[in-house]
Design a protein around this motif. Structure first.
Motif, PDB file in Angstrom:
ATOM      1  N   UNK A   1      47.650  18.149 -34.716  1.00  0.00           N
ATOM      2  CA  UNK A   1      48.788  18.959 -35.177  1.00  0.00           C
ATOM      3  C   UNK A   1      48.869  20.261 -34.366  1.00  0.00           C
ATOM      4  N   UNK A   2      49.107  20.166 -33.071  1.00  0.00           N
ATOM      5  CA  UNK A   2      49.069  21.385 -32.245  1.00  0.00           C
ATOM      6  C   UNK A   2      50.100  22.418 -32.692  1.00  0.00           C
ATOM      7  N   UNK A   3      49.580  23.615 -33.041  1.00  0.00           N
ATOM      8  CA  UNK A   3      50.472  24.712 -33.396  1.00  0.00           C
ATOM      9  C   UNK A   3      51.129  24.623 -34.756  1.00  0.00           C
ATOM     10  N   UNK A   4      50.801  23.603 -35.553  1.00  0.00           N
ATOM     11  CA  UNK A   4      51.481  23.463 -36.847  1.00  0.00           C
ATOM     12  C   UNK A   4      51.078  24.576 -37.806  1.00  0.00           C
ATOM     13  N   UNK A   5      49.804  24.940 -37.808  1.00  0.00           N
ATOM     14  CA  UNK A   5      49.315  25.973 -38.715  1.00  0.00           C
ATOM     15  C   UNK A   5      48.521  27.025 -37.937  1.00  0.00           C
ATOM     16  N   UNK A   6      48.413  28.205 -38.502  1.00  0.00           N
ATOM     17  CA  UNK A   6      47.496  29.217 -37.982  1.00  0.00           C
ATOM     18  C   UNK A   6      46.087  28.780 -38.365  1.00  0.00           C
ATOM     19  N   UNK A   7      45.239  28.543 -37.370  1.00  0.00           N
ATOM     20  CA  UNK A   7      43.883  28.079 -37.631  1.00  0.00           C
ATOM     21  C   UNK A   7      42.917  29.232 -37.820  1.00  0.00           C
ATOM     22  N   UNK A   8      42.190  29.225 -38.936  1.00  0.00           N
ATOM     23  CA  UNK A   8      41.216  30.271 -39.235  1.00  0.00           C
ATOM     24  C   UNK A   8      39.877  29.606 -39.572  1.00  0.00           C
ATOM     25  N   UNK A   9      38.790  30.269 -39.234  1.00  0.00           N
ATOM     26  CA  UNK A   9      37.478  29.756 -39.600  1.00  0.00           C
ATOM     27  C   UNK A   9      36.653  30.879 -40.207  1.00  0.00           C
TER      28      UNK A   9
ATOM     29  N   UNK B   1      42.317  39.804 -34.415  1.00  0.00           N
ATOM     30  CA  UNK B   1      42.120  38.444 -34.919  1.00  0.00           C
ATOM     31  C   UNK B   1      40.701  38.200 -35.431  1.00  0.00           C
ATOM     32  N   UNK B   2      39.918  39.267 -35.553  1.00  0.00           N
ATOM     33  CA  UNK B   2      38.613  39.197 -36.209  1.00  0.00           C
ATOM     34  C   UNK B   2      38.728  39.963 -37.519  1.00  0.00           C
ATOM     35  N   UNK B   3      38.573  39.241 -38.645  1.00  0.00           N
ATOM     36  CA  UNK B   3      38.859  39.823 -39.960  1.00  0.00           C
ATOM     37  C   UNK B   3      37.691  39.504 -40.892  1.00  0.00           C
ATOM     38  N   UNK B   4      36.629  40.309 -40.842  1.00  0.00           N
ATOM     39  CA  UNK B   4      35.482  40.030 -41.717  1.00  0.00           C
ATOM     40  C   UNK B   4      35.759  40.454 -43.159  1.00  0.00           C
ATOM     41  N   UNK B   5      35.334  39.627 -44.076  1.00  0.00           N
ATOM     42  CA  UNK B   5      35.524  39.906 -45.507  1.00  0.00           C
ATOM     43  C   UNK B   5      34.321  40.658 -46.074  1.00  0.00           C
TER      44      UNK B   5
ATOM     45  N   UNK C   1      48.777  45.491 -41.507  1.00  0.00           N
ATOM     46  CA  UNK C   1      48.212  44.365 -42.237  1.00  0.00           C
ATOM     47  C   UNK C   1      47.782  43.257 -41.272  1.00  0.00           C
ATOM     48  N   UNK C   2      46.638  42.630 -41.531  1.00  0.00           N
ATOM     49  CA  UNK C   2      46.106  41.632 -40.605  1.00  0.00           C
ATOM     50  C   UNK C   2      46.943  40.357 -40.601  1.00  0.00           C
ATOM     51  N   UNK C   3      46.888  39.601 -39.510  1.00  0.00           N
ATOM     52  CA  UNK C   3      47.649  38.347 -39.427  1.00  0.00           C
ATOM     53  C   UNK C   3      46.993  37.244 -40.246  1.00  0.00           C
ATOM     54  N   UNK C   4      47.793  36.264 -40.613  1.00  0.00           N
ATOM     55  CA  UNK C   4      47.271  35.093 -41.294  1.00  0.00           C
ATOM     56  C   UNK C   4      47.161  35.212 -42.794  1.00  0.00           C
ATOM     57  N   UNK C   5      47.779  36.260 -43.369  1.00  0.00           N
ATOM     58  CA  UNK C   5      47.704  36.472 -44.816  1.00  0.00           C
ATOM     59  C   UNK C   5      49.072  36.498 -45.479  1.00  0.00           C
ATOM     60  N   UNK C   6      50.094  36.140 -44.750  1.00  0.00           N
ATOM     61  CA  UNK C   6      51.425  36.158 -45.332  1.00  0.00           C
ATOM     62  C   UNK C   6      51.986  37.561 -45.358  1.00  0.00           C
ATOM     63  N   UNK C   7      53.082  37.747 -46.061  1.00  0.00           N
ATOM     64  CA  UNK C   7      53.749  39.055 -46.083  1.00  0.00           C
ATOM     65  C   UNK C   7      52.950  40.087 -46.851  1.00  0.00           C
ATOM     66  N   UNK C   8      53.119  41.349 -46.452  1.00  0.00           N
ATOM     67  CA  UNK C   8      52.485  42.469 -47.148  1.00  0.00           C
ATOM     68  C   UNK C   8      53.508  43.171 -48.018  1.00  0.00           C
TER      69      UNK C   8
END
Length: 435
Positions: free
Chosen positions: A251-259, A323-327, A408-415
């Motif tokens: 699924x190339x590019x279908x979703x933002x991939x996070x690990x 693109x580095x978002x430590x919790x 606001x960091x990317x990959x979390x939807x709207x702020x």
């Protein structure tokens, strides 16, 4: 304060720059909510999206102690609107606590409302059952079991490995119930796959892709327990990386991939990037050195706090700082027996950590700590951290972010209040609305 309502309203008045929605959301996340039986539906085959227990229990009681809420699953999330505080749309992850002063029940007019101290404070909306949850894999497994979605459908949560190799009192993070959550679902006879085969995840994603015609699902998170040796003959980077590689090829590019993985050496992090992952979450859990050593003993033993932080900075050179978002787990700073005893001290420590990373362009995020009862810190701190800590953290987080020119960091939807979908803390609700 004589009542929870007085506490909430006092904090709303003292911290007017924190959205009132966030004050209530943080209180629900730290202390949980109850459901009247009349507010529960037999929803695994019905019209309401059920709680999937996607990695942790996020409950204040074990399954056997939840009563009807264990037999008739509560919703994955709820959305709050209106009421005496005129709440804007607020998405909240459901954490069950039968003793909570917050209760969802059906009012006389047949509408669901959230009550605080027996007073209705918000209308409650339930997540609709997505079409893709109504389909099964060829082997009969449900999409919810293999690839559940959270954040009102924004995020696909792929817990590829549902236990953690940090095991036992000398290694497990002291606030984490991933291993118990696996055990309790197996004991209850619920499907709860320990290691999810790559082909099952691809099949589930194909079903989501085919039936999510509105393209609500925008990102996926690959995660699971830490791997200190091997799973299926693979070390951590290669184990989780195999899923990323397969997903991005199919699924190339279908979703933002996070690990979400440990803070790994740079060569391993580069492999994540090469596989197509866009965002890396090497969670640092708690900032204070003493508390990290005590509350994250496995991570201290295998990696160590200073090395963990160094690897986070190295990963920013691979992915780019944004693109580095430590919790971190907001609230364990104040957990007995070793935590800070005043809100001032806890906020000062957390702010130091935020400044350390944000001054380098890295934007951490946080999950509001749920004191699950089977964890050492949950047992010792059933009430969690004070609500004032959580409210002041939101104010501090935004201030440090703005002082460092970050957004606001990317990959979390709207702020922004009324727009955010991130459901396990209020940090996105408390930031300025995206342009």
């Amino acid at each position: 304060m004589a009542s929870r309502t007085e506490l909430v309203e006092d904090l709303m008045g003292r911290f007017p720059h924190v959205p009132r929605e966030a004050v209530i959301k943080e209180d629900l996340l730290r202390g949980g909510m109850a459901f009247d039986d009349s507010a529960l539906t037999d929803n695994e085959g019905g019209d309401v999206k059920p709680k999937s227990y996607f990695i942790f229990s996020f409950d204040h009681r074990t399954l056997p102690e939840l009563g009807t809420a264990a037999l008739r699953r509560p919703p994955e999330e709820i959305v709050l609107t209106g009421g005496p505080y005129d709440l804007r749309r607020t998405v909240v992850s459901v954490r069950i606590n039968p003793s909570s002063p917050y209760r969802v029940k059906t009012s006389d007019d047949g509408r669901l409302r959230l009550h605080l101290d027996d007073r209705p404070i918000a209308d409650v909306g339930l997540p609709p059952m997505p079409d893709y949850y109504r389909h099964t894999l060829a082997n009969g497994k449900s999409v919810m079991e293999v690839a559940p979605t959270i954040q009102w459908g924004y995020l696909i949560y792929l817990t590829a490995f549902r236990v953690c190799q940090y095991f036992g009192a000398k290694e497990e993070c002291q606030y984490c119930d991933i291993n118990h959550n696996w055990r309790q679902h197996k004991a209850a006879g619920r499907p709860y796959t320990g290691v999810k085969p790559v082909d099952e995840i691809l099949e589930a994603l194909a079903i989501i892709d085919a039936h999510d015609t509105a393209r609500t699902s925008t990102a996926y998170t690959l995660t699971g327990g830490s791997i200190t040796s091997h799973v299926g003959g693979k070390a951590e980077a290669d184990f989780y990386g195999q899923y990323a590689q397969a997903i991005e090829e199919r699924f190339p590019g279908r979703w933002i991939g996070k690990v979400v993985a440990q803070a790994l050496p740079r060569a391993d992090v580069q492999r994540f990037k090469d596989y197509g992952i866009q965002i890396y979450h090497p969670n640092y859990e708690v900032w204070d050195k003493r508390l990290f050593e005590l509350y994250c003993p496995g991570k201290e033993r295998y990696v160590g706090r200073e090395e963990w932080h160094r690897r986070i900075l190295d990963s920013a050179e691979v992915f780019g700082p944004r693109n580095v978002i430590p919790n971190f787990v907001a609230g364990v700073e104040m957990a007995a027996p070793a935590g800070f005893t005043t809100v001032d001290e806890a906020i000062a420590s957390t702010e130091e950590g935020l400044t350390y990373f944000m001054s380098r362009g890295i934007t951490p995020r946080f999950t509001t700590w749920c004191p699950e009862p089977t964890t050492p810190l949950g047992k010792a701190n059933p009430e969690g951290a004070p609500l004032e800590y959580h409210v002041r953290l939101l104010e501090t987080y935004r201030a440090v972010m703005e002082a460092n020119g970050l957004s606001s960091p990317p990959g979390y939807g709207p702020a922004g209040p009324g727009r955010a979908v991130f459901s396990v803390s209020s940090f996105m609700d408390s930031l300025p609305a995206d342009a």
